[in-house]
Every structure is written in structure tokens, then in C-alpha cells.
Design an enzyme around this catalytic site. Structure first.
Site, PDB file in Angstrom:
ATOM      1  N   GLU A  11      -4.110   7.241  -5.534  1.00  0.00           N
ATOM      2  CA  GLU A  11      -4.281   6.469  -6.769  1.00  0.00           C
ATOM      3  C   GLU A  11      -5.593   6.848  -7.441  1.00  0.00           C
ATOM      4  O   GLU A  11      -6.585   7.063  -6.719  1.00  0.00           O
ATOM      5  CB  GLU A  11      -4.272   4.969  -6.462  1.00  0.00           C
ATOM      6  CG  GLU A  11      -2.945   4.494  -5.880  1.00  0.00           C
ATOM      7  CD  GLU A  11      -2.921   2.999  -5.565  1.00  0.00           C
ATOM      8  OE1 GLU A  11      -3.934   2.311  -5.797  1.00  0.00           O
ATOM      9  OE2 GLU A  11      -1.895   2.525  -5.071  1.00  0.00           O
ATOM     10  N   HIS A  52      -1.064  -0.189  -9.890  1.00  0.00           N
ATOM     11  CA  HIS A  52      -1.690  -1.071  -8.891  1.00  0.00           C
ATOM     12  C   HIS A  52      -2.244  -2.344  -9.548  1.00  0.00           C
ATOM     13  O   HIS A  52      -3.462  -2.558  -9.578  1.00  0.00           O
ATOM     14  CB  HIS A  52      -2.805  -0.319  -8.135  1.00  0.00           C
ATOM     15  CG  HIS A  52      -3.151  -0.993  -6.823  1.00  0.00           C
ATOM     16  ND1 HIS A  52      -3.555  -0.303  -5.697  1.00  0.00           N
ATOM     17  CD2 HIS A  52      -3.153  -2.298  -6.450  1.00  0.00           C
ATOM     18  CE1 HIS A  52      -3.793  -1.160  -4.710  1.00  0.00           C
ATOM     19  NE2 HIS A  52      -3.559  -2.375  -5.156  1.00  0.00           N
ATOM     20  N   ARG A 112       0.856  -1.184   0.000  1.00  0.00           N
ATOM     21  CA  ARG A 112       0.000   0.000   0.000  1.00  0.00           C
ATOM     22  C   ARG A 112       0.899   1.243   0.000  1.00  0.00           C
ATOM     23  O   ARG A 112       1.896   1.296   0.734  1.00  0.00           O
ATOM     24  CB  ARG A 112      -0.906   0.043   1.239  1.00  0.00           C
ATOM     25  CG  ARG A 112      -2.068  -0.934   1.208  1.00  0.00           C
ATOM     26  CD  ARG A 112      -3.112  -0.575   0.164  1.00  0.00           C
ATOM     27  NE  ARG A 112      -4.253  -1.487   0.169  1.00  0.00           N
ATOM     28  CZ  ARG A 112      -4.366  -2.584  -0.590  1.00  0.00           C
ATOM     29  NH1 ARG A 112      -3.393  -2.909  -1.422  1.00  0.00           N
ATOM     30  NH2 ARG A 112      -5.446  -3.350  -0.527  1.00  0.00           N
TER      31      ARG A 112
END
Ligand code: NAP
Length: 332
Positions: A275, A294, A246
Site C-alpha cells: 500500500e 484502506h 490486512r
């Protein structure tokens, strides 16, 4: 009229594959509304008022949102990480939270290892050289990479995914592995195949000894901002930093400082504090950074398996049965 389970209101807040959506629709009254899509926000808010079950991911389920969902009994997250959920509030309201551990472990470990390879061997930079027609003579030292095999890998967080990364490194690439977690594990009992190849180390020692440091920690109040200026400063000259967990575990300004003014060689990042990564983030185009959008678990097979597990969890919970993977609030 026996044995007909009652239909419940279900809110799907991120798209599901058609076959999994159909499973839900066959048993319950389903609203699909993704709050990240502006045109769907009103429908999402309206459905919250009556939803007994929710399924989705990548959206903060905070206290104020939960206050608008008085009927809610269960949330099934299509993720293993649960940092988007107000855990204390869920516990206080008696709302069950389910997640998808296990089915994404190997794929996420593959992604992390891809970043280790890409940064060490400068794969993106060199592939772009070919693509852009700049391969005009045999490459020289200025474009050499660094070996991965035999290097010491430090893994921060040694759960399912961290251990899967360690297997790749120790068994496939002959890398000595150091790992850090709060409670060291009994390798002989739990991971005999890694006995003698993997060693527990306190955080500072790991940072000082590893050639490559990979973060595979959950985001929690303890791990938020864990990698700061001091920690990057402890890393070996020429070390490589990987984050596959993360973004907020890392202080991005400290990472940038280490890349620009310290001795960090490169960073491979799948996750970011914000993000999608803002266009003005210096990490987006930094020459020492390999940035991915991601994609830790983003393969056809794994995303489907996650959706299927999350759907089963929700159907079980709504039927009063034990979900396959409930999140245990005490484990954070
Ligand atoms: P896991 O099995 O729960 O492992 C977490 C590990 O972190 C455990 O070894 C735990 O050990 C350690 N840990 C937790 N808090 C710590 C602390 N404060 N200090 C040191 N160690 C700590 O989780 P997992 O399935 O491996 O997943 C890890 C994380 O990866 C997820 O939470 C998620 O955020 C992230 N993830 C990212 C992607 C992606 O797309 N990039 C995909 C999947 C998962 P102790 O409890 O003993 O400390």
C-alpha cells in the site's frame, strides 16, 4: 518544585490532529517527523536516538529501527492492528505497545458492509455508467446484481470487528452467519442477540458454504497468506470475497487466478499486500474488483477518536500510569 512531571522526548511519526498534538506538547518535548515523507526522514532518525515515547501508525517499526532508539519506553499506535511492530523485539526490550481497539470497530464494520453491498449490487460499476453518460436505456439482465439479504455470510476472524459485521448481517439483513476463529465463543453468554443466527465453522466448511466470505483477521505468522489457491478453490461458484483486515492475509496471485480462471464472482478489497496499491497491480483496474484505499476507519469522528485514545495511552504510560489499551503480547 513539587508535582512537576518531567518532560520527556516524544516522537510523533504520523500527523496528529492539532488538539491532540497540543495535549502532548503541553507536557512533553515533541518532534513531529513522518519517515514516509522524504524531507522528514533525517529528523525522524535523529529524534529516534532520544525518544522515550513514540506515537503514530502505518510505518514498520522493526528490529533495526528499535536498535536506534535506546531510550524508548512506549509506542502508542494509532491503529488496532499491530502487524507493523516487531513484537518479539519489543517484548525483549521491555517496550510497552499500546493500540486503539474498540473506537474503530463500528466504522470498520460499516466499511466492510459497504464492500459487501458494493460488490453484490455492482454499485461502483453502475454509478460509473450513469456518470459516463452510458445510461441510455433501461438496464437489462447484463447489469443486474445479486441479493445481499438472506445470503450466507462467512466471517474469518470473529473478534470486535467480525462480530460488528455479524450484527449488521444477521440482525439487519437476515443473513445466516458462519464464523471462524481458533476458539469458538459461548454465544449464549457473550452474544445472546446472535444466538441461533450465527454458527462456528471450521475454515474449509465456511469457505464451502458461504455466499460471501469476509476476512476480518489480524495479520500474524499464522494468518499470513491464509487465503491461497486451495482456499479460493473451495469457495462456492459465484461467491464474493471481501478483505477488510490486512492485505497480506491473502495471496494476491491466488485471488487474481480465482477471479480470472475460477468461479469467484467479485472481490471487495480495502487492503493490499503493498500500500498504496502499485499502479501496475492488476487488482487496481480488474473489472471484478472494487478496491478502496484502506479506509476501514477513515471517518472524521473515528480517526479523531483513535488519535485521542492513542494520545491518552501515551500520556498515561509516560506518567507511569496504566494506559487504557495496552497491547498484550501473549494474545497473538
Ligand atoms: P480482534 O478483536 O483481536 O479479533 C481478531 C479475531 O481473529 C478473533 O476472533 C481471533 O479469535 C481471530 N483470530 C486470530 N488469529 C486467528 C487465526 N490464526 N485463525 C483464526 N482466527 C484467528 O481484532 P479486531 O479489532 O476485530 O480487528 C481485526 C483486524 O482488522 C485487525 O487486526 C486489523 O488488522 C484489521 N483492521 C483493519 C482496518 C482497516 O482499515 N481496513 C481497520 C481496523 C482493523 P481467536 O484468537 O480465537 O482465533
Amino acid at each position: 518544585m513539587t508535582g512537576q512531571p518531567s518532560r520527556k522526548k516524544v516522537l510523533v511519526f504520523r500527523e496528529l490532529p492539532p488538539d491532540q498534538l497540543a495535549r502532548l506538547q503541553s507536557q512533553h518535548d515533541v518532534t513531529v517527523a513522518n519517515p514516509r515523507v522524504p524531507e522528514q526522514l533525517a529528523a525522524f532518525n535523529a529524534a529516534l536516538a532520544t525518544a522515550e515515547g513514540m506515537i503514530g501508525s502505518s510505518y514498520p517499526i522493526n528490529e533495526s529501527l528499535l536498535a536506534k532508539a535506546p531510550q524508548l519506553k512506549v509506542i502508542s499506535s494509532v491503529s488496532v492492528g499491530v502487524d507493523n511492530y516487531a513484537l518479539a523485539e519489543l517484548a525483549a526490550r521491555g517496550i510497552l505497545l499500546c493500540h486503539t481497539p474498540g473506537v474503530l470497530t463500528e466504522t470498520t464494520a460499516d466499511t466492510i458492509f459497504s464492500l459487501i453491498m458494493a460488490t453484490s449490487r455492482r454499485l461502483v460499476e453502475l454509478a460509473n455508467l450513469v456518470r459516463e453518460g452510458r445510461w441510455t436505456r433501461n438496464i437489462g439482465e447484463e447489469l443486474f446484481g445479486w441479493d445481499v439479504h438472506g445470503k450466507t455470510l462467512g466471517i474469518l476472524g470473529f473478534g470486535r470487528i467480525g462480530q460488528a459485521v455479524a450484527r449488521r448481517a444477521a440482525l439487519g439483513f437476515g443473513m445466516p452467519v458462519l464464523y471462524h476463529k481458533r476458539s469458538p465463543i459461548d454465544l449464549a453468554k457473550e452474544l445472546p442477540e446472535l444466538l441461533g443466527k450465527v454458527t462456528h465453522a471450521p475454515l474449509d466448511e465456511l469457505l464451502q458454504r458461504a455466499d460471501i466470505v469476509a476476512v476480518v483477521l489480524p495479520l500474524s505468522s499464522e494468518t499470513r497468506g491464509l487465503m491461497g489457491e486451495r482456499e479460493f478453490g473451495l469457495m462456492k461458484p459465484g461467491a464474493i470475497f471481501i478483505n477488510g483486515a490486512r492485505g497480506a492475509v491473502v495471496q494476491e496471485s491466488a485471488l487474481l487466478h480465482a477471479l480470472d480462471h475460477g468461479t469467484l464472482r467479485a472481490a471487495g478489497l480495502d487492503v493490499f499486500a503493498t500500500e498504496p496499491l502499485p499502479l501496475d497491480s492488476p487488482l487496481r483496474t480488474h473489472p471484478k474488483v472494487t478496491a478502496l484505499p484502506h479506509i476501514g476507519s477513515a471517518t472524521f469522528e473515528t480517526r479523531h477518536a483513535m488519535a485521542e485514545l492513542a494520545t491518552t495511552n501515551l500520556l498515561n504510560a509516560l506518567a507511569g500510569k496504566q494506559p487504557i489499551s495496552a497491547f498484550h503480547f501473549s494474545t497473538t
